[in-house]
Design a protein around this motif. Structure first.
Motif, PDB file in Angstrom:
ATOM      1  N   LEU A 167      -7.748   3.878 -15.044  1.00 17.81           N
ATOM      2  CA  LEU A 167      -7.123   5.172 -15.296  1.00 17.81           C
ATOM      3  C   LEU A 167      -6.904   5.885 -13.958  1.00 17.81           C
ATOM      4  N   GLY A 168      -5.710   6.408 -13.764  1.00 11.74           N
ATOM      5  CA  GLY A 168      -5.428   7.153 -12.538  1.00 11.74           C
ATOM      6  C   GLY A 168      -5.034   6.291 -11.347  1.00 11.74           C
ATOM      7  N   SER A 169      -4.886   4.987 -11.578  1.00 15.57           N
ATOM      8  CA  SER A 169      -4.562   4.102 -10.452  1.00 15.57           C
ATOM      9  C   SER A 169      -3.057   4.061 -10.163  1.00 15.57           C
ATOM     10  N   GLY A 170      -2.238   4.674 -11.042  1.00 14.29           N
ATOM     11  CA  GLY A 170      -0.813   4.810 -10.715  1.00 14.29           C
ATOM     12  C   GLY A 170       0.148   4.041 -11.615  1.00 14.29           C
ATOM     13  N   LYS A 171      -0.334   3.521 -12.727  1.00 14.30           N
ATOM     14  CA  LYS A 171       0.518   2.704 -13.599  1.00 14.30           C
ATOM     15  C   LYS A 171       1.697   3.514 -14.168  1.00 14.30           C
ATOM     16  N   THR A 172       1.393   4.660 -14.717  1.00 17.33           N
ATOM     17  CA  THR A 172       2.471   5.468 -15.312  1.00 17.33           C
ATOM     18  C   THR A 172       3.426   5.983 -14.236  1.00 17.33           C
ATOM     19  N   THR A 173       2.893   6.312 -13.077  1.00 14.27           N
ATOM     20  CA  THR A 173       3.742   6.732 -11.952  1.00 14.27           C
ATOM     21  C   THR A 173       4.725   5.614 -11.587  1.00 14.27           C
ATOM     22  N   PHE A 174       4.246   4.385 -11.610  1.00 14.11           N
ATOM     23  CA  PHE A 174       5.084   3.218 -11.337  1.00 14.11           C
ATOM     24  C   PHE A 174       6.196   3.103 -12.387  1.00 14.11           C
ATOM     25  N   SER A 186      -7.735   5.733  -2.153  1.00 11.95           N
ATOM     26  CA  SER A 186      -8.177   7.092  -1.814  1.00 11.95           C
ATOM     27  C   SER A 186      -7.349   8.036  -2.673  1.00 11.95           C
ATOM     28  N   GLU A 187      -7.578   9.313  -2.543  1.00 13.03           N
ATOM     29  CA  GLU A 187      -6.865  10.274  -3.384  1.00 13.03           C
ATOM     30  C   GLU A 187      -5.353  10.043  -3.381  1.00 13.03           C
ATOM     31  N   THR A 188      -4.813   9.651  -2.242  1.00 12.27           N
ATOM     32  CA  THR A 188      -3.353   9.517  -2.154  1.00 12.27           C
ATOM     33  C   THR A 188      -2.878   8.077  -1.916  1.00 12.27           C
ATOM     34  N   GLU A 189      -3.796   7.129  -1.816  1.00 11.59           N
ATOM     35  CA  GLU A 189      -3.386   5.754  -1.517  1.00 11.59           C
ATOM     36  C   GLU A 189      -3.731   4.800  -2.649  1.00 11.59           C
ATOM     37  N   ARG A 190      -2.777   3.885  -2.921  1.00  8.80           N
ATOM     38  CA  ARG A 190      -3.013   2.839  -3.920  1.00  8.80           C
ATOM     39  C   ARG A 190      -2.587   1.494  -3.348  1.00  8.80           C
ATOM     40  N   GLU A 191      -3.326   0.454  -3.720  1.00 14.17           N
ATOM     41  CA  GLU A 191      -2.851  -0.894  -3.434  1.00 14.17           C
ATOM     42  C   GLU A 191      -2.162  -1.410  -4.681  1.00 14.17           C
ATOM     43  N   ARG A 203       0.869  -1.175   0.000  1.00 12.65           N
ATOM     44  CA  ARG A 203       0.000   0.000   0.000  1.00 12.65           C
ATOM     45  C   ARG A 203       0.904   1.223   0.000  1.00 12.65           C
ATOM     46  N   THR A 204       0.759   2.061  -1.037  1.00 11.92           N
ATOM     47  CA  THR A 204       1.571   3.278  -1.065  1.00 11.92           C
ATOM     48  C   THR A 204       0.686   4.463  -0.709  1.00 11.92           C
ATOM     49  N   ARG A 205       1.318   5.478  -0.130  1.00 12.24           N
ATOM     50  CA  ARG A 205       0.563   6.632   0.377  1.00 12.24           C
ATOM     51  C   ARG A 205       0.893   7.929  -0.350  1.00 12.24           C
ATOM     52  N   SER A 206       1.652   7.816  -1.430  1.00 17.00           N
ATOM     53  CA  SER A 206       1.978   8.991  -2.252  1.00 17.00           C
ATOM     54  C   SER A 206       2.545   8.505  -3.581  1.00 17.00           C
ATOM     55  N   PRO A 207       2.545   9.364  -4.598  1.00 19.00           N
ATOM     56  CA  PRO A 207       3.188   8.982  -5.864  1.00 19.00           C
ATOM     57  C   PRO A 207       4.662   8.624  -5.646  1.00 19.00           C
ATOM     58  N   GLU A 208       5.310   9.349  -4.743  1.00 12.40           N
ATOM     59  CA  GLU A 208       6.732   9.096  -4.474  1.00 12.40           C
ATOM     60  C   GLU A 208       6.940   7.685  -3.912  1.00 12.40           C
ATOM     61  N   GLU A 209       6.049   7.226  -3.054  1.00 10.48           N
ATOM     62  CA  GLU A 209       6.173   5.861  -2.525  1.00 10.48           C
ATOM     63  C   GLU A 209       5.979   4.828  -3.626  1.00 10.48           C
ATOM     64  N   THR A 210       5.076   5.123  -4.550  1.00 10.58           N
ATOM     65  CA  THR A 210       4.869   4.202  -5.681  1.00 10.58           C
ATOM     66  C   THR A 210       6.117   4.138  -6.547  1.00 10.58           C
ATOM     67  N   ARG A 211       6.745   5.298  -6.792  1.00 11.70           N
ATOM     68  CA  ARG A 211       7.984   5.313  -7.577  1.00 11.70           C
ATOM     69  C   ARG A 211       9.091   4.554  -6.853  1.00 11.70           C
TER      70      ARG A 211
HETATM   71  P1  ADP Z   1      -2.478   5.537 -14.777  1.00  6.48           P
HETATM   72  O1  ADP Z   1      -1.228   5.418 -15.614  1.00  6.48           O
HETATM   73  O2  ADP Z   1      -2.829   4.273 -14.063  1.00  6.48           O
HETATM   74  O3  ADP Z   1      -3.633   6.119 -15.513  1.00  6.48           O
HETATM   75  P2  ADP Z   1      -1.074   7.741 -13.487  1.00  6.48           P
HETATM   76  O4  ADP Z   1       0.173   7.210 -12.836  1.00  6.48           O
HETATM   77  O5  ADP Z   1      -0.941   8.445 -14.784  1.00  6.48           O
HETATM   78  O6  ADP Z   1      -2.152   6.554 -13.579  1.00  6.48           O
HETATM   79  O7  ADP Z   1      -1.815   8.735 -12.501  1.00  6.48           O
HETATM   80  C1  ADP Z   1      -1.921   8.517 -11.124  1.00  6.48           C
HETATM   81  C2  ADP Z   1      -2.306   9.839 -10.474  1.00  6.48           C
HETATM   82  O8  ADP Z   1      -2.588   9.625  -9.102  1.00  6.48           O
HETATM   83  C3  ADP Z   1      -1.162  10.841 -10.551  1.00  6.48           C
HETATM   84  O9  ADP Z   1      -1.713  12.117 -10.741  1.00  6.48           O
HETATM   85  C4  ADP Z   1      -0.513  10.715  -9.176  1.00  6.48           C
HETATM   86  O10 ADP Z   1       0.122  11.898  -8.780  1.00  6.48           O
HETATM   87  C5  ADP Z   1      -1.725  10.414  -8.307  1.00  6.48           C
HETATM   88  N1  ADP Z   1      -1.425   9.655  -7.085  1.00  6.48           N
HETATM   89  C6  ADP Z   1      -1.834   9.983  -5.836  1.00  6.48           C
HETATM   90  N2  ADP Z   1      -1.439   9.083  -4.935  1.00  6.48           N
HETATM   91  C7  ADP Z   1      -0.731   8.139  -5.606  1.00  6.48           C
HETATM   92  C8  ADP Z   1      -0.052   6.948  -5.198  1.00  6.48           C
HETATM   93  N3  ADP Z   1      -0.030   6.506  -3.936  1.00  6.48           N
HETATM   94  N4  ADP Z   1       0.545   6.221  -6.170  1.00  6.48           N
HETATM   95  C9  ADP Z   1       0.511   6.628  -7.463  1.00  6.48           C
HETATM   96  N5  ADP Z   1      -0.106   7.731  -7.909  1.00  6.48           N
HETATM   97  C10 ADP Z   1      -0.734   8.494  -6.995  1.00  6.48           C
END
Ligand code: ADP
Ligand code: MG
Length: 145
Positions: free
Chosen positions: A36-43, A127-132, A6-14
């Motif tokens: 969409l928006g679940s964090g794939k590209t952030t990963f 949630s807005e900032t959390e992803r599993e 469970r990550t709590r920020s985009p930075e934790e996901t990276r």
């Molecule tokens: P996808 O590629 O799945 O559509 P993105 O990585 O492009 O998703 O977008 C994820 C969005 O959610 C970004 O705007 C990112 O900043 C935000 N976000 C918030 N919390 C997290 C988190 N814990 N992990 C990843 N992204 C997060």
């Protein structure tokens, strides 16, 4: 055995992806699943960092270009199959690219058979900032007995 994070920020996901990247080499394929928006590209941004892609190289969804290649200690191929038909996917030449580097695919539901994934990674918005993030490794690809 899947590993669930469970990550709590985009930075934790990276940071999670960056750790996973240490162990990756040519021929390793990762399939990403999630809305969409679940964090794939952030990963993928974290994978790029972990593979030594220079900081100034910008990692964004390749929806338009279909495949992005980033220069790291091994090349990272970032693929998005969102808009493609199975025939168009065939024509991309993914097999040849995979032999040269690490490949990560978003929207891999469109992928036909023939490429063997090492990891399947499932993203869930909590949630807005959390992803599993659930990481499954295909152990059949491991060393032969
Ligand atoms: P996808 O590629 O799945 O559509 P993105 O990585 O492009 O998703 O977008 C994820 C969005 O959610 C970004 O705007 C990112 O900043 C935000 N976000 C918030 N919390 C997290 C988190 N814990 N992990 C990843 N992204 C997060
Ligand atoms: Mg994306």
């Amino acid at each position: 055995m899947p590993a669930v994070y469970r990550t709590r920020s985009p930075e934790e996901t990276r940071a999670l992806a960056q750790k996973l990247a240490r162990d990756l080499g040519p021929g390793d394929l990762l399939l990403l699943y999630g809305d969409l928006g679940s964090g794939k590209t952030t990963f993928v941004q974290g994978l790029a960092r972990g593979l030594g892609v220079p900081e100034e190289v910008y990692v964004v969804s390749p929806s338009f270009s279909l495949v992005n290649e980033y220069p790291g200690r091994v090349p990272l191929f970032h693929v998005d199959l969102y808009r493609l038909s199975p025939e168009e996917v065939e024509d991309l030449g993914l097999h040849e690219m995979l032999s040269r580097g690490v490949m990560v695919i978003e929207w891999s539901e469109r992928l036909g058979p023939g490429l063997k994934a090492r990891f399947r990674i499932y993203f869930t918005y909590l949630s807005e900032t959390e992803r599993e993030i659930r990481i499954e490794e295909d152990v059949r690809k491991g060393p032969l007995p």
